[in-house]
Design a protein around this motif. Structure first.
Motif, mmCIF file in Angstrom:
data_model
loop_
_atom_site.group_PDB
_atom_site.id
_atom_site.type_symbol
_atom_site.label_atom_id
_atom_site.label_comp_id
_atom_site.label_asym_id
_atom_site.label_seq_id
_atom_site.Cartn_x
_atom_site.Cartn_y
_atom_site.Cartn_z
ATOM 1 N N GLN A 141 1.129 -1.445 0.153
ATOM 2 C CA GLN A 141 0.201 0.223 0.329
ATOM 3 C C GLN A 141 1.069 1.003 0.150
ATOM 4 N N CYS A 142 2.369 1.677 0.057
ATOM 5 C CA CYS A 142 2.982 2.437 0.498
ATOM 6 C C CYS A 142 4.028 2.366 -0.450
ATOM 7 N N ALA A 143 4.054 0.427 -0.894
ATOM 8 C CA ALA A 143 5.302 0.717 -1.792
ATOM 9 C C ALA A 143 5.810 0.341 -3.239
ATOM 10 N N ALA A 144 4.154 0.096 -3.221
ATOM 11 C CA ALA A 144 3.771 0.118 -5.159
ATOM 12 C C ALA A 144 4.172 -1.360 -6.098
ATOM 13 N N ASN A 145 5.099 -1.979 -4.761
ATOM 14 C CA ASN A 145 5.009 -3.362 -5.151
ATOM 15 C C ASN A 145 5.020 -4.623 -3.789
ATOM 16 N N ASP A 146 4.559 -5.102 -4.704
ATOM 17 C CA ASP A 146 4.316 -6.899 -3.537
ATOM 18 C C ASP A 146 5.161 -7.711 -3.696
ATOM 19 N N ILE A 147 5.225 -8.272 -2.740
ATOM 20 C CA ILE A 147 5.648 -9.859 -3.270
ATOM 21 C C ILE A 147 4.696 -11.227 -3.121
ATOM 22 N N THR A 148 4.644 -11.737 -3.717
ATOM 23 C CA THR A 148 4.155 -12.751 -3.517
ATOM 24 C C THR A 148 3.981 -13.783 -3.332
ATOM 25 N N PRO A 149 3.345 -14.832 -2.346
ATOM 26 C CA PRO A 149 4.096 -15.952 -1.736
ATOM 27 C C PRO A 149 5.105 -16.870 -2.788
ATOM 28 N N GLU A 150 4.449 -16.379 -4.167
ATOM 29 C CA GLU A 150 5.077 -18.014 -5.569
ATOM 30 C C GLU A 150 6.718 -17.040 -5.322
ATOM 31 N N VAL A 151 6.837 -15.528 -5.575
ATOM 32 C CA VAL A 151 8.690 -15.190 -5.877
ATOM 33 C C VAL A 151 9.276 -15.154 -3.513
ATOM 34 N N ALA A 152 8.505 -14.589 -3.401
ATOM 35 C CA ALA A 152 8.919 -15.188 -1.497
ATOM 36 C C ALA A 152 9.461 -16.874 -2.035
ATOM 37 N N GLN A 153 9.137 -18.088 -2.052
ATOM 38 C CA GLN A 153 9.311 -19.206 -2.489
ATOM 39 C C GLN A 153 10.518 -18.987 -3.250
ATOM 40 N N LYS A 154 10.965 -18.454 -4.107
ATOM 41 C CA LYS A 154 11.919 -18.540 -5.261
ATOM 42 C C LYS A 154 12.960 -17.412 -4.865
ATOM 43 N N ILE A 155 12.792 -16.868 -3.349
ATOM 44 C CA ILE A 155 14.126 -15.987 -3.194
ATOM 45 C C ILE A 155 14.515 -17.213 -2.733
ATOM 46 N N ALA A 156 13.993 -17.128 -1.353
ATOM 47 C CA ALA A 156 13.998 -18.446 -0.389
ATOM 48 C C ALA A 156 14.787 -19.277 -0.508
ATOM 49 N N GLY A 157 14.068 -20.118 -1.984
ATOM 50 C CA GLY A 157 15.050 -21.237 -2.384
ATOM 51 C C GLY A 157 16.607 -21.103 -2.942
ATOM 52 N N ARG A 158 16.246 -19.994 -3.325
ATOM 53 C CA ARG A 158 17.845 -19.502 -3.872
ATOM 54 C C ARG A 158 19.096 -18.652 -2.696
ATOM 55 N N CYS A 159 17.911 -18.428 -1.403
ATOM 56 C CA CYS A 159 19.421 -17.496 -1.013
ATOM 57 C C CYS A 159 19.168 -17.993 1.289
ATOM 58 N N GLU A 160 20.002 -18.848 0.978
ATOM 59 C CA GLU A 160 19.686 -19.345 2.643
ATOM 60 C C GLU A 160 19.559 -18.611 3.943
ATOM 61 N N ASN A 161 19.587 -17.804 3.343
ATOM 62 C CA ASN A 161 20.008 -16.281 4.512
ATOM 63 C C ASN A 161 18.659 -15.966 4.365
ATOM 64 N N VAL A 162 17.689 -15.469 3.715
ATOM 65 C CA VAL A 162 16.153 -14.830 3.745
ATOM 66 C C VAL A 162 15.265 -16.048 4.338
ATOM 67 N N ILE A 163 14.898 -15.762 5.573
ATOM 68 C CA ILE A 163 14.163 -16.999 6.233
ATOM 69 C C ILE A 163 12.688 -16.247 7.082
ATOM 70 N N GLY A 164 12.637 -15.362 6.453
ATOM 71 C CA GLY A 164 11.094 -14.298 6.947
ATOM 72 C C GLY A 164 10.861 -13.494 5.994
ATOM 73 N N ILE A 165 9.468 -13.615 6.391
ATOM 74 C CA ILE A 165 8.683 -12.116 5.752
ATOM 75 C C ILE A 165 8.045 -10.624 6.388
ATOM 76 N N LYS A 166 8.112 -10.003 6.756
ATOM 77 C CA LYS A 166 7.693 -9.011 7.468
ATOM 78 C C LYS A 166 6.329 -8.173 6.221
ATOM 79 N N TYR A 167 5.111 -8.391 6.494
ATOM 80 C CA TYR A 167 4.104 -8.355 5.744
ATOM 81 C C TYR A 167 2.769 -7.168 6.426
#
Length: 301
Positions: A141-167
């Protein structure tokens, strides 16, 4: 790797009347929050007026909070910036000063597609050690961009240090989808203070709360009662927390946070232009509204 949990406080950034970062006020505010029992600190996010600070000012705030906390609570620095180079610089700095981890908001204002979002987070992740934890931060609502669960899963799959999300959007269907990432091993924290208890019941690790920057007590009470399985007390504390959220405009205007802290005797400094401080009449009205709310003493006292 450490993760955010419980009452994670999104901190304000105090400024002097001349617009400079007030280091001493940051130290005092850090001490205040720790004394009230918050679990984690999260400076330089939306509540911290992140985009109104220069890179060097943000590094100063980050260093001040980490040093003042002295390893007594978990500290994650928000490092998302208007361009990728600044985000990487802030991410590296957070690691260098001994922060426990970082949060990174999506690119802001300009639209980014899913491929661009994925590559952005992967690139920033690759510039810090693989054991330095990262939270994605989605506030569409502020950033004009959203992270879908599918994209979050792809990022987490490629980056072992991406451990979560603030939504920070109040969509519990989406929260449930995030909670299924990595077979349920993905840390999720809402940024909607009013949904804290409900989020805990869904399996979230905590809340990233701006209102707790001013009134940590009701949120600490919610979490303490919840982990002790005292659900009636947790619900009672959540009702009180919601009343404080609504009185402080749910974080839509940080000047209410700063003036409420001053009414509590905490030096919270001033706003940075173009946003203005509250008028005397607005402060008086806020004072009267806060006096009508339930007290914020610990539940078990």
């Amino acid at each position: 790797m450490k993760k955010l949990y419980g009452v994670t406080t999104a901190m304000i950034t105090p400024f002097n009347q001349d617009g400079k970062v007030d280091v001493e006020a940051i130290k005092s505010h850090t001490e205040f929050l720790i004394s009230k029992g918050v679990n984690c600190l999260y400076p330089l996010g939306t509540t911290g007026e992140m985009l109104r600070l220069s890179v060097e000012e943000r590094k100063l705030v980050a260093s001040t909070v980490v040093e003042a906390a002295r390893n007594r609570v978990t500290v994650f620095i928000h490092v998302g910036a208007m361009n990728q180079e600044d985000t990487i610089s802030l991410a590296k700095h957070a690691h260098e000063i001994g922060a426990d981890g970082i949060g990174i908001v999506t690119p802001i204002f300009f639209s980014a597609n899913d491929r661009e979002l994925e590559e952005y987070f992967v690139t920033v992740s690759s510039n810090v050690p693989s054991d330095f934890p990262i939270y994605l931060y989605s506030i569409p609502q502020c950033a004009a961009n959203d992270i879908t669960p599918e994209v979050a899963q792809k990022i987490a799959g490629r980056c072992e240090n991406v451990i979560g999300i603030k939504y920070s959007y109040p969509d519990f269907l989406r929260v449930g989808e995030y909670l299924r990432i990595n077979n349920g091993n993905f840390s999720v924290l809402p940024g909607a203070d009013r949904l804290f208890l409900s989020a805990l019941a869904m399996g979230c690790d905590g809340v990233v709360s701006g209102v707790s920057s001013v009134y940590p007590e009701p949120f600490v009470n919610v979490y303490s009662a919840y982990i002790e399985q005292k659900l009636d007390e947790a619900r009672e504390a959540q009702v009180i927390a919601v009343q404080y959220c609504e009185t402080l405009k749910n974080g839509s205007n940080m000047s209410y946070f700063k003036e409420a802290l001053k009414l509590r005797g905490i030096n919270a400094g001033f706003m940075r232009a173009p946003q203005l401080d509250l008028t005397d009449s607005e402060i008086e009205a806020l004072d009267q509204q806060l006096k009508r709310l339930p007290p914020v003493s610990p539940l078990n006292v």
